[in-house]
Design a protein around this motif. Structure first.
Motif, PDB file in Angstrom:
ATOM      1  N   PHE A 261       0.809  -1.123   0.001  1.00 14.13           N
ATOM      2  CA  PHE A 261       0.015  -0.023   0.177  1.00 14.13           C
ATOM      3  C   PHE A 261       0.732   1.363  -0.044  1.00 14.13           C
ATOM      4  O   PHE A 261       0.709   2.207  -0.561  1.00 14.13           O
ATOM      5  CB  PHE A 261      -0.918  -0.076   1.154  1.00 14.13           C
ATOM      6  N   GLY A 262       1.998   1.148   0.704  1.00 15.07           N
ATOM      7  CA  GLY A 262       3.034   2.333   0.557  1.00 15.07           C
ATOM      8  C   GLY A 262       3.351   2.603  -0.811  1.00 15.07           C
ATOM      9  O   GLY A 262       3.558   3.829  -1.257  1.00 15.07           O
ATOM     10  N   VAL A 263       3.584   1.565  -1.407  1.00 15.84           N
ATOM     11  CA  VAL A 263       4.237   1.573  -2.821  1.00 15.84           C
ATOM     12  C   VAL A 263       2.937   2.223  -3.894  1.00 15.84           C
ATOM     13  O   VAL A 263       3.124   3.004  -4.472  1.00 15.84           O
ATOM     14  CB  VAL A 263       4.403   0.262  -3.614  1.00 15.84           C
ATOM     15  N   MET A 264       1.893   1.632  -3.538  1.00 20.76           N
ATOM     16  CA  MET A 264       0.702   2.265  -4.309  1.00 20.76           C
ATOM     17  C   MET A 264       0.310   3.709  -3.888  1.00 20.76           C
ATOM     18  O   MET A 264      -0.102   4.617  -5.163  1.00 20.76           O
ATOM     19  CB  MET A 264      -0.643   1.370  -3.752  1.00 20.76           C
ATOM     20  N   THR A 265       0.311   4.295  -2.932  1.00 18.58           N
ATOM     21  CA  THR A 265       0.241   5.772  -2.655  1.00 18.58           C
ATOM     22  C   THR A 265       0.877   6.519  -3.326  1.00 18.58           C
ATOM     23  O   THR A 265       0.580   7.881  -3.637  1.00 18.58           O
ATOM     24  CB  THR A 265       0.231   6.059  -1.153  1.00 18.58           C
ATOM     25  N   GLU A 266       2.159   6.263  -3.854  1.00 25.75           N
ATOM     26  CA  GLU A 266       3.122   7.161  -4.316  1.00 25.75           C
ATOM     27  C   GLU A 266       3.259   6.885  -6.094  1.00 25.75           C
ATOM     28  O   GLU A 266       3.536   7.757  -6.967  1.00 25.75           O
ATOM     29  CB  GLU A 266       4.336   7.350  -3.858  1.00 25.75           C
ATOM     30  N   THR A 267       3.025   5.493  -6.459  1.00 22.99           N
ATOM     31  CA  THR A 267       3.164   5.181  -7.918  1.00 22.99           C
ATOM     32  C   THR A 267       2.062   4.894  -8.958  1.00 22.99           C
ATOM     33  O   THR A 267       2.492   4.410 -10.049  1.00 22.99           O
ATOM     34  CB  THR A 267       4.343   3.949  -7.681  1.00 22.99           C
ATOM     35  N   VAL A 268       0.953   5.067  -8.448  1.00 22.29           N
ATOM     36  CA  VAL A 268      -0.237   4.557  -9.237  1.00 22.29           C
ATOM     37  C   VAL A 268      -0.249   5.693 -10.436  1.00 22.29           C
ATOM     38  O   VAL A 268      -1.216   5.655 -11.385  1.00 22.29           O
ATOM     39  CB  VAL A 268      -1.314   4.247  -8.624  1.00 22.29           C
ATOM     40  N   GLY A 269       0.282   6.659 -10.246  1.00 18.36           N
ATOM     41  CA  GLY A 269       0.043   8.172 -11.115  1.00 18.36           C
ATOM     42  C   GLY A 269      -0.267   9.189 -10.430  1.00 18.36           C
ATOM     43  O   GLY A 269      -0.233  10.308 -11.301  1.00 18.36           O
ATOM     44  N   ASN A 270      -0.814   9.308  -9.293  1.00 19.22           N
ATOM     45  CA  ASN A 270      -1.188  10.385  -8.341  1.00 19.22           C
ATOM     46  C   ASN A 270      -0.207  11.181  -8.488  1.00 19.22           C
ATOM     47  O   ASN A 270      -0.236  12.557  -8.268  1.00 19.22           O
ATOM     48  CB  ASN A 270      -1.633   9.779  -7.088  1.00 19.22           C
ATOM     49  N   PHE A 271       1.251  10.937  -8.217  1.00 18.53           N
ATOM     50  CA  PHE A 271       2.399  11.744  -8.176  1.00 18.53           C
ATOM     51  C   PHE A 271       2.367  12.978  -9.031  1.00 18.53           C
ATOM     52  O   PHE A 271       2.686  14.089  -8.792  1.00 18.53           O
ATOM     53  CB  PHE A 271       3.730  11.261  -7.979  1.00 18.53           C
ATOM     54  N   ILE A 272       2.097  12.712 -10.528  1.00 20.41           N
ATOM     55  CA  ILE A 272       2.262  13.582 -11.409  1.00 20.41           C
ATOM     56  C   ILE A 272       1.158  14.587 -11.333  1.00 20.41           C
ATOM     57  O   ILE A 272       1.377  15.853 -11.659  1.00 20.41           O
ATOM     58  CB  ILE A 272       2.058  12.911 -12.730  1.00 20.41           C
ATOM     59  N   VAL A 273      -0.069  14.314 -10.796  1.00 17.13           N
ATOM     60  CA  VAL A 273      -0.929  15.355 -10.644  1.00 17.13           C
ATOM     61  C   VAL A 273      -0.922  16.140  -9.539  1.00 17.13           C
ATOM     62  O   VAL A 273      -1.129  17.380  -9.550  1.00 17.13           O
ATOM     63  CB  VAL A 273      -2.671  14.721 -10.454  1.00 17.13           C
ATOM     64  N   SER A 274      -0.402  15.676  -8.332  1.00 18.54           N
ATOM     65  CA  SER A 274      -0.037  16.319  -6.978  1.00 18.54           C
ATOM     66  C   SER A 274       1.227  17.466  -7.336  1.00 18.54           C
ATOM     67  O   SER A 274       1.077  18.577  -6.709  1.00 18.54           O
ATOM     68  CB  SER A 274       0.302  15.411  -5.895  1.00 18.54           C
ATOM     69  N   TYR A 275       2.268  16.924  -8.174  1.00 24.46           N
ATOM     70  CA  TYR A 275       3.359  17.655  -8.026  1.00 24.46           C
ATOM     71  C   TYR A 275       3.770  18.248  -9.173  1.00 24.46           C
ATOM     72  O   TYR A 275       4.621  19.368  -9.405  1.00 24.46           O
ATOM     73  CB  TYR A 275       4.578  16.847  -7.556  1.00 24.46           C
ATOM     74  N   TYR A 276       3.177  17.726 -10.564  1.00 25.15           N
ATOM     75  CA  TYR A 276       3.748  18.024 -11.825  1.00 25.15           C
ATOM     76  C   TYR A 276       2.524  18.357 -12.538  1.00 25.15           C
ATOM     77  O   TYR A 276       2.206  18.251 -13.849  1.00 25.15           O
ATOM     78  CB  TYR A 276       4.606  17.153 -12.520  1.00 25.15           C
TER      79      TYR A 276
END
Length: 501
Positions: free
Chosen positions: A281-296
């Protein structure tokens, strides 16, 4: 409560006797702490749109990654504190300490004269953030029964978007300021949710499970009595019975797992399965694609052909509103659909959205036609909706409830260590990956999601509707819960009006 022979000696009189009011305050704690995290995380997304911020620091891909990564560096440094502070000093004091740390970091960020000072401020904010996110969910989980626990903890991280929305609105309003205050003001206003968080703490009790585990049994029974409600026929009797059940479960845990929680996390098959789920779940929270919407978001909008600053800031506000509404809906559906199925639905939707997004950017990314640009934007909103519906409500709930009391803080530390380590890595690499791979990046991310979806299908354990002590049975910890009796439904599930639900 005086009529029931109950007089407070330990629980502050500021803690309301009306359980409905108390539940509202607990929801407020969830909202404010989550909004603080949301603002702290999303402020960088808004600042990166502002020319005054990028020009002041002369940002490149490398320095942009460093500024974004700083909060994750602080979170990694804070991992050494997230188990001992809540377990030794209590959940409430840990939240208070986290808030003071965050305020210090905010001060440095807002006053930054160079990149080094800005980065140090963000590192300190990250330290406070990780301590808060490991302290507040256990407090709520250990105060609330199952019917309330799922949606309140779902709301906890769903209100991450409240902070994000607050940040986006402030950035939208500050873009016309013709000085460095265009980015200093949004940085400084991170104070507001932190101050509100401090002001709420006197009105909520400490975790009864922490009190029992640390020998404060009289204090614990007062807390349980307040939670049971003054309008029950005899709340003190019901509270005493529940305390004995909790005390018995904690004692059996201590006997079964006598070593430090870090060693015990790897001691049994049940705990190894917990570790697998926490890491996954730790991997999922950052790598499913949400990172690009949150930071980029700025970069992805530019790839979609939307380059105007005003349009980008408007879209940032709208996407935060959309995510918040969907996340709240997802929070209330966790006990209807179930944790496992709802996560699978979200993963499937996000995977399909990323494949579609990559294809559309390949075909229309350089288009100047408004209809094609907004077609790409619609897919971005669709992806974010699936994430907000499934992963966001689970973020604070699932890692908290799958661990027994003794392992809860340590388990959350494992989960957050994976989360923040990946966040740090991706902060440095994402800008380069998106620049070098273009549309292919989204295809690669979508394919990775297929693997994570398989992990959820094969290993996730359903926990809806269960007491925290009952969840241990689902993992095979029968010896810990032997003799444990779930509270009768006529007491907990169908309470007299006024009892906390």
């Amino acid at each position: 409560m005086a009529g029931c022979g109950f007089e407070r000696r330990y629980v502050s009189k500021l803690v309301p006797s009306n359980p409905t009011v108390l539940k509202v305050l607990l929801i407020a704690v969830a909202v404010v702490n989550s909004a603080t995290l949301g603002y702290d995380s999303s402020v960088m997304n808004g600042l990166s749109i502002l020319p005054s911020y990028t020009s002041y620091f002369n940002l490149t891909d490398a320095t942009t990654g460093l500024n974004n990564a700083a909060v994750w560096m602080g979170s990694i440094l804070g991992l050494a504190l997230v188990q001992p502070i809540p377990d030794k000093y209590g959940r409430k004091r840990a939240i208070l300490i986290a808030t003071f740390i965050t305020v210090l970091g905010v001060s440095l960020q807002a006053a930054a004269q160079n990149i080094a000072m800005f980065v140090v401020g963000r590192i300190i904010i990250g330290l406070g953030t990780v301590l808060s996110i490991v302290s507040a969910p256990p407090l709520l989980a250990e105060l609330l029964p199952p019917r309330s626990r799922s949606y309140v903890l779902g709301i906890f991280f769903s209100c991450f978007y409240v902070g994000g929305l607050f940040s986006a609105i402030i950035n939208y309003g500050s873009q016309n300021i013709q000085s460095t205050w265009a980015w200093r003001l949004p940085s400084l206003l991170q104070f507001i949710p932190s101050l509100i968080a401090i002001s709420l703490l006197p009105f909520i009790p400490e975790s009864p499970r922490w009190l029992i585990a640390n020998g404060h049994e009289e204090h614990a029974i007062e807390v349980l009595t307040v939670i049971k409600g003054a309008k029950l026929l005899d709340p003190l009797v019901h509270a005493a019975a529940e305390m004995e059940d909790i005390k018995s479960a904690i004692a059996k845990e201590a006997a079964l797992y006598p070593r430090s929680p870090w060693k015990e996390l790897f001691s049994t098959a049940a705990n190894k399965k917990r570790i697998l789920l926490l890491i996954t779940f730790g991997v999922m929270t950052e790598t499913v694609g949400n990172f690009i919407v949150s930071y980029y978001l700025t970069r992805i909008l530019s790839q979609a052909g939307i380059t105007d600053t005003y349009r980008q800031t408007q879209i940032n506000v709208i996407i935060q509103c959309w995510s918040f509404v969907v996340a709240i809906a997802g929070s209330f559906l966790l006990d209807v659909i179930g944790r496992r199925l709802q996560t699978l639905m979200g993963m499937g939707g996000m995977t399909l959205s990323l494949y579609t997004l990559g294809a559309l950017i390949k075909m229309y990314g350089n288009s100047t036609e408004t209809s094609k640009n907004y077609g790409i934007l619609a897919v971005i909103f669709l992806f974010q909706g699936f994430y907000a519906f499934s992963i966001t409500p689970m973020t604070s709930l699932y890692p908290t409830e799958i661990c027994q009391y003794k392992l809860r803080a340590a388990g959350l530390a494992v989960y957050k260590s994976v989360d923040v380590s990946l966040g740090l890595t991706m902060s440095f690499t994402m800008a380069f990956a998106m620049s070098n791979l273009g549309w292919k990046f989204y295809f690669i991310n979508a394919s990775w999601n297929l693997l994570l979806t398989g992990m959820v299908f094969c290993f996730f354990v359903e926990t809806k509707g269960l007491q925290l002590e009952e969840i241990a049975i689902k993992f095979g910890d029968n010896c810990v819960t032997e003799g444990y009796e779930a509270p009768a439904k006529e007491v907990v599930e169908k309470p007299v009006k006024g009892q906390l639900e």
